[in-house]
Scaffold this motif. Sequence first.
Motif, PDB file in Angstrom:
ATOM      1  N   ALA A   1       0.829  -1.205   0.000  1.00 36.96           N
ATOM      2  CA  ALA A   1       0.000   0.000   0.000  1.00 36.96           C
ATOM      3  C   ALA A   1       0.862   1.253   0.000  1.00 36.96           C
ATOM      4  CB  ALA A   1      -0.916  -0.013   1.224  1.00 36.96           C
ATOM      5  N   VAL A   2       1.929   1.232   0.789  1.00 30.95           N
ATOM      6  CA  VAL A   2       2.834   2.390   0.850  1.00 30.95           C
ATOM      7  C   VAL A   2       3.471   2.632  -0.515  1.00 30.95           C
ATOM      8  CG1 VAL A   2       5.011   3.252   1.844  1.00 30.95           C
ATOM      9  CG2 VAL A   2       3.292   2.252   3.336  1.00 30.95           C
ATOM     10  N   SER A   3       3.808   1.546  -1.205  1.00 34.36           N
ATOM     11  CA  SER A   3       4.482   1.693  -2.497  1.00 34.36           C
ATOM     12  C   SER A   3       3.586   2.312  -3.569  1.00 34.36           C
ATOM     13  CB  SER A   3       5.012   0.339  -2.972  1.00 34.36           C
ATOM     14  OG  SER A   3       3.927  -0.502  -3.290  1.00 34.36           O
ATOM     15  N   THR A   4       2.279   2.336  -3.315  1.00 37.20           N
ATOM     16  CA  THR A   4       1.386   2.965  -4.297  1.00 37.20           C
ATOM     17  C   THR A   4       1.313   4.485  -4.113  1.00 37.20           C
ATOM     18  OG1 THR A   4      -0.549   2.740  -2.877  1.00 37.20           O
ATOM     19  CG2 THR A   4      -0.103   0.902  -4.379  1.00 37.20           C
ATOM     20  N   LEU A   5       1.835   4.970  -2.996  1.00 34.86           N
ATOM     21  CA  LEU A   5       1.771   6.417  -2.723  1.00 34.86           C
ATOM     22  C   LEU A   5       2.843   7.156  -3.505  1.00 34.86           C
ATOM     23  CD1 LEU A   5       1.438   6.470   1.184  1.00 34.86           C
ATOM     24  CD2 LEU A   5      -0.395   6.632  -0.490  1.00 34.86           C
ATOM     25  N   PRO A   6       2.619   8.449  -3.772  1.00 33.78           N
ATOM     26  CA  PRO A   6       3.680   9.246  -4.407  1.00 33.78           C
ATOM     27  C   PRO A   6       4.923   9.234  -3.516  1.00 33.78           C
ATOM     28  CG  PRO A   6       1.621  10.486  -4.290  1.00 33.78           C
ATOM     29  CD  PRO A   6       1.418   9.233  -3.518  1.00 33.78           C
ATOM     30  N   VAL A   7       6.091   9.333  -4.136  1.00 35.60           N
ATOM     31  CA  VAL A   7       7.354   9.196  -3.393  1.00 35.60           C
ATOM     32  C   VAL A   7       7.511  10.250  -2.291  1.00 35.60           C
ATOM     33  CG1 VAL A   7       8.881  10.555  -4.900  1.00 35.60           C
ATOM     34  CG2 VAL A   7       9.757   8.539  -3.722  1.00 35.60           C
ATOM     35  N   GLU A   8       6.977  11.455  -2.512  1.00 34.85           N
ATOM     36  CA  GLU A   8       7.074  12.507  -1.479  1.00 34.85           C
ATOM     37  C   GLU A   8       6.333  12.103  -0.217  1.00 34.85           C
ATOM     38  OE1 GLU A   8       7.706  14.633  -5.325  1.00 34.85           O
ATOM     39  OE2 GLU A   8       6.252  13.173  -4.618  1.00 34.85           O
ATOM     40  N   LEU A   9       5.171  11.473  -0.426  1.00 34.89           N
ATOM     41  CA  LEU A   9       4.381  11.054   0.746  1.00 34.89           C
ATOM     42  C   LEU A   9       5.060   9.892   1.454  1.00 34.89           C
ATOM     43  CD1 LEU A   9       0.667  11.314  -0.466  1.00 34.89           C
ATOM     44  CD2 LEU A   9       2.019  12.975   0.790  1.00 34.89           C
ATOM     45  N   GLN A  10       5.671   9.011   0.682  1.00 35.47           N
ATOM     46  CA  GLN A  10       6.417   7.893   1.291  1.00 35.47           C
ATOM     47  C   GLN A  10       7.555   8.432   2.153  1.00 35.47           C
ATOM     48  OE1 GLN A  10       7.830   4.792  -1.317  1.00 35.47           O
ATOM     49  NE2 GLN A  10       6.063   4.975  -2.658  1.00 35.47           N
ATOM     50  N   GLU A  11       8.239   9.426   1.587  1.00 36.87           N
ATOM     51  CA  GLU A  11       9.371  10.010   2.310  1.00 36.87           C
ATOM     52  C   GLU A  11       8.897  10.633   3.622  1.00 36.87           C
ATOM     53  OE1 GLU A  11      11.740  12.575  -0.155  1.00 36.87           O
ATOM     54  OE2 GLU A  11      12.779  13.430   1.564  1.00 36.87           O
ATOM     55  N   MET A  12       7.757  11.284   3.538  1.00 42.31           N
ATOM     56  CA  MET A  12       7.207  11.928   4.727  1.00 42.31           C
ATOM     57  C   MET A  12       6.823  10.893   5.795  1.00 42.31           C
ATOM     58  SD  MET A  12       4.700  15.076   4.374  1.00 42.31           S
ATOM     59  CE  MET A  12       5.746  16.193   3.529  1.00 42.31           C
ATOM     60  N   LEU A  13       6.251   9.796   5.349  1.00 49.29           N
ATOM     61  CA  LEU A  13       5.868   8.730   6.290  1.00 49.29           C
ATOM     62  C   LEU A  13       7.108   8.131   6.949  1.00 49.29           C
ATOM     63  CD1 LEU A  13       3.081   6.858   4.270  1.00 49.29           C
ATOM     64  CD2 LEU A  13       2.737   8.268   6.297  1.00 49.29           C
ATOM     65  N   LEU A  14       8.142   7.977   6.137  1.00 50.29           N
ATOM     66  CA  LEU A  14       9.398   7.432   6.687  1.00 50.29           C
ATOM     67  C   LEU A  14       9.965   8.357   7.757  1.00 50.29           C
ATOM     68  CD1 LEU A  14      12.352   5.829   4.875  1.00 50.29           C
ATOM     69  CD2 LEU A  14      12.817   7.801   6.245  1.00 50.29           C
ATOM     70  N   LEU A  15      10.024   9.645   7.422  1.00 50.74           N
ATOM     71  CA  LEU A  15      10.608  10.603   8.372  1.00 50.74           C
ATOM     72  C   LEU A  15       9.784  10.675   9.656  1.00 50.74           C
ATOM     73  CD1 LEU A  15      11.521  13.505   5.905  1.00 50.74           C
ATOM     74  CD2 LEU A  15      13.099  11.926   7.009  1.00 50.74           C
ATOM     75  N   ARG A  16       8.459  10.657   9.485  1.00 52.10           N
ATOM     76  CA  ARG A  16       7.592  10.836  10.652  1.00 52.10           C
ATOM     77  C   ARG A  16       7.463   9.566  11.502  1.00 52.10           C
ATOM     78  NH1 ARG A  16       6.170  13.741  14.649  1.00 52.10           N
ATOM     79  NH2 ARG A  16       3.995  13.745  15.233  1.00 52.10           N
ATOM     80  N   TYR A  17       7.195   8.454  10.869  1.00 57.32           N
ATOM     81  CA  TYR A  17       6.864   7.247  11.646  1.00 57.32           C
ATOM     82  C   TYR A  17       8.036   6.278  11.824  1.00 57.32           C
ATOM     83  CZ  TYR A  17       2.261   9.165  11.096  1.00 57.32           C
ATOM     84  OH  TYR A  17       1.206  10.033  11.128  1.00 57.32           O
TER      85      TYR A  17
END
Lengths: 243, 155
Positions: B96-112
């Motif tokens: 599911a994460v891989s379907t998100l735009p890369v910017e949003l993935q990056e944000m999720l990584l940084l935050r969570y």
Amino acid sequence: MKYKLKKELKTVFDAPAPARKEEFINLLEYPKANRLDFFISQIGYIRKRVWILSLLLFIGTLIGLYFSGASYSFVWVVSSVLPFVSLVTISEIARSITYNMDELEMSCKYNLLEVSLIRIGILGVVNLAVFIGILLLLSGKTDLGFIRLGIYLSTPYLLNCYGSLFVINRSKSRDTVYICGSVTALVSILNSLISIRIYDIYTERNRMFWAIAFIMFAVLSLKEIVKFIKRMEDLKWNSSLTA
Amino acid sequence: MSLSIHDQYDKIYKYCYFKVKDKQTAEDLTQETFLRYFSQKSYINKGKPLAYLYTIAKNLCIDFYRKSGKDERLNEEVPANDEVTAFETSYAVKQAVSTLPVELQEMLLLRYANELSINEIAQIMNISRFSVYRRLNKALDLLKGVLRKEDFNEI
């Protein structure tokens, strides 16, 4: 669902274990914090209530002086309030001991004794600054000399320091701060009662009483501080042996 | 640095790995990030904001793509299964994460994953705190949309 999702997201981005991490960190010459940085960093760990209470006392004295002018009654009010400033200081010291900071110490460059002494030093400077500020304000307004006024104000403070350190050195429960609070209240009430009951307490006649009391409480406080330092050193040794 | 260098190494490495998808390159970039971070003499005793460390890592990753001639956008997938199956993470969430735009993935990584504050993320991404909040919520909403509730409950 949101909570579960956030929990899952923690591991979704896991990468394969790095292969050269330890080797790199061991060889990396990164700048370590010096003594001054350590000193400054400790200021940040002192709770806001210490600064706020010290400031409130100072402002309170200014307001009191403005409205009532300096009198003997104002001297005992201030000297009864001063032990509460030392209580805040004492509660900071007690916090380091009762919340097992010795565990933290083992992973730090500085040991618990150094951390505690630095904090005591910072808090002592703050208390001294407040004390001298109040003393300067009051001494100009009363006919009591600078030294006499200093002794009147600092004696209850020293008595409280001694009482609280006595408790800290002999107790390690989480209720230590409450016991110290009771000691402070007792000192404050005692000081008020003596000042009210003995109307000539601040006169020349009782000069010796004040001098003896001041020296006695100063010596006793010092003794407790030495005991406190020794206790910290013992703790360090115990931690080393059990680590 | 206020936080353990060991922790930060792992987090920067995770960030670089997310960006370049290659273990060796990610570790090279991580080490280069730290060398550059500590080479700033003006900050030797004051320390630097954590966001700065990420900014260096981010720029190094961009440089890497520029030099290698690859397109970062082509590599939008989260680490593939063969390397990460050892980790106990949900395949469904990963997909599911891989379907998100890369910017949003990056944000999720940084935050969570790397547990940065909103403020730090805003500095790294060079956007406002409000935008960070908004995009994070958007990312979570998108994820929830992708993940069927019954699938997710099995996790």
